[in-house]
Write a protein that holds these residues in place. Sequence first.
Motif, mmCIF file in Angstrom:
data_model
loop_
_atom_site.group_PDB
_atom_site.id
_atom_site.type_symbol
_atom_site.label_atom_id
_atom_site.label_comp_id
_atom_site.label_asym_id
_atom_site.label_seq_id
_atom_site.Cartn_x
_atom_site.Cartn_y
_atom_site.Cartn_z
ATOM 1 N N LYS A 142 49.250 52.087 29.229
ATOM 2 C CA LYS A 142 48.757 52.479 27.910
ATOM 3 C C LYS A 142 48.877 53.872 27.529
ATOM 4 C CE LYS A 142 45.475 48.722 27.320
ATOM 5 N NZ LYS A 142 44.127 48.206 26.988
ATOM 6 N N LYS A 143 49.332 54.219 26.455
ATOM 7 C CA LYS A 143 49.443 55.825 26.288
ATOM 8 C C LYS A 143 48.053 56.275 25.500
ATOM 9 C CE LYS A 143 51.974 58.930 23.302
ATOM 10 N NZ LYS A 143 53.208 59.098 22.472
ATOM 11 N N ILE A 144 47.695 57.417 25.928
ATOM 12 C CA ILE A 144 46.389 58.041 25.720
ATOM 13 C C ILE A 144 46.398 59.404 24.865
ATOM 14 C CG2 ILE A 144 45.136 56.769 27.708
ATOM 15 C CD1 ILE A 144 45.153 59.625 29.063
ATOM 16 N N SER A 145 45.505 59.943 24.245
ATOM 17 C CA SER A 145 45.398 61.083 23.637
ATOM 18 C C SER A 145 44.542 62.087 24.374
ATOM 19 C CB SER A 145 45.005 61.097 22.298
ATOM 20 O OG SER A 145 46.080 60.151 21.378
ATOM 21 N N VAL A 146 45.104 63.144 24.589
ATOM 22 C CA VAL A 146 44.128 64.317 25.341
ATOM 23 C C VAL A 146 44.009 65.292 24.178
ATOM 24 C CG1 VAL A 146 43.766 66.021 26.887
ATOM 25 C CG2 VAL A 146 45.007 63.935 27.653
ATOM 26 N N ILE A 147 42.667 65.675 23.837
ATOM 27 C CA ILE A 147 42.338 66.745 22.998
ATOM 28 C C ILE A 147 41.671 67.652 23.536
ATOM 29 C CG2 ILE A 147 40.883 66.964 20.751
ATOM 30 C CD1 ILE A 147 40.851 63.957 20.223
ATOM 31 N N THR A 148 42.325 69.041 23.009
ATOM 32 C CA THR A 148 41.529 70.330 23.128
ATOM 33 C C THR A 148 41.854 71.074 22.029
ATOM 34 O OG1 THR A 148 42.785 70.293 25.523
ATOM 35 C CG2 THR A 148 42.207 72.455 24.745
ATOM 36 N N THR A 149 40.643 71.804 21.985
ATOM 37 C CA THR A 149 40.467 72.957 20.824
ATOM 38 C C THR A 149 40.219 74.124 21.460
ATOM 39 O OG1 THR A 149 37.893 72.757 20.881
ATOM 40 C CG2 THR A 149 38.994 71.219 19.468
#
Length: 81
Positions: free
Chosen positions: A3-10
């Motif tokens: 499965k494709k996941i999303s990684v979020i960084t601010t």
Amino acid sequence: MEKKISVITTVYNGEKHLISTIKSVLNQTYKNFKFDIVNDGSTDNSNNIIRQYAASDSRIIHFEQPNRGMADAANRAIQVV
């Protein structure tokens, strides 16, 4: 199929640690992800660092916005997931 996941960084004026953060995410053994980086109005070299990595890795999605705080930046990234 993985499965494709999303990684979020601010980031806000985080150039000191940004390169190691980006490298750490990109070097994971799991490769099926997109990496959303929201620059929350940085005045340091953060934008240039993100642009350089985004130009060489299509998994990186770069967002820029005026400084509104980490929660707003994270919410923006979540909205586009």
